[in-house]
Scaffold this active site. Structure first.
Site, PDB file in Angstrom:
ATOM      1  CB  SER A 157     -29.631  44.320  27.764  1.00 34.55           C
ATOM      2  OG  SER A 157     -29.763  43.616  26.805  1.00 34.55           O
ATOM      3  CE1 TYR A 175     -23.920  42.471  29.749  1.00 36.35           C
ATOM      4  CE2 TYR A 175     -26.755  41.713  29.139  1.00 36.35           C
ATOM      5  CZ  TYR A 175     -26.126  43.054  28.630  1.00 36.35           C
ATOM      6  OH  TYR A 175     -25.934  43.553  27.604  1.00 36.35           O
TER       7      TYR A 175
END
Length: 263
Positions: free
Chosen positions: A152, A165
């Site tokens: 990400s 995350y």
């Protein structure tokens, strides 16, 4: 797949236009399903993995030619079972895309947030590592194979509302870098897909004005896979604001901008 040459060394190059057998765990919705459908349309054999059998049946029915397998990427035994099933059913399987992941907000002042942290690590990080270990022996005996991890943009500058995350995606990036080096002399090419925020149901971003439109993201990814087949990272333009923040001296500015966001 085909073979090319970089700095005198033979490398595997991903040819998205057919002849691959691709497994994408975590592709029952969102970016995973979108990428699965694009890759199938390009002439590849695609297998979608997920936890919900009813949803898998719906996907197989709605998209003839796509195979499915039940897999829970938070469960080591489920991963091992899926690997055994798929390598027997699809001996030509030569591509793994570790798409499965979850993203949930955490308030680190709330003791209950540890549950979110542990669940996120189990799926995003341990799931990725276990998938690699489960499928790598099969991929290594293929003439040419691709192992694509999914990190990400938040691996490079964190969104403070989702601390674990961000940490798992930073770890996936680091793991991928090491994996690529260790597999240099094998038939397995390692590539990292680095998405920005995209308009999906993840964190309720489907209508977010700061997220990249869904089809625009998939269009650009497929274009990059075709035009940059030897790239170690797949970076759409929208993610470079995050990916290049440190190198360009913008880290504090970008972190400040993300600190005010809830997604």
């Amino acid at each position: 797949m085909w073979l090319g040459y970089t700095n005198g060394r033979t490398v595997n190059i991903m040819n998205v236009n057919g002849n691959n057998t691709i497994f994408i765990p975590g592709a029952t919705s969102g970016l995973g399903l979108g990428l699965a459908l694009r890759l199938q349309a390009a002439g590849n054999t695609v297998i979608v993995g997920g936890r919900r059998t009813a949803l898998l049946r719906e996907i197989a029915s709605a998209h003839p030619g796509i195979d499915t397998v039940e897999i829970d990427t938070s469960d080591a035994e489920s991963i091992s079972a899926a690997a055994a099933t798929l390598t027997e059913r699809h001996p030509a399987l030569n591509t793994l895309i570790t798409m499965a992941g979850i993203m949930e907000p955490e308030n680190l002042l709330d003791p209950a947030s540890i549950d979110v942290a542990e669940r996120t690590i189990s799926v995003n990080l341990l799931g990725t590592i276990r998938l690699v270990h489960a499928f790598l022996p099969h991929l290594r005996v293929q003439p040419a194979a691709t192992l694509m991890t999914v990190s990400s943009g938040l691996a490079f500058v964190p969104l403070p509302v989702t601390p674990t995350y961000n940490a798992t995606k930073a770890a996936v990036h680091s793991f991928t870098e090491s994996l690529r080096v260790q597999l240099t002399d094998t038939s397995v090419r390692v590539v990292e897909l680095v998405p920005p925020a995209v308009q999906t149901t993840l964190m309720g971003q489907e209508d977010s004005p700061t997220a990249m439109p869904y089809d625009e993201f998939l269009d650009e990814v497929m274009s990059l896979l075709a035009s940059q087949p030897d790239a170690p990272e797949i970076l759409v333009e929208r993610v470079k604001w995050l990916r290049d923040a440190t190198a360009e001296g913008r880290y504090d500015e970008v972190l400040g901008a993300l600190s005010g966001r809830s997604h």
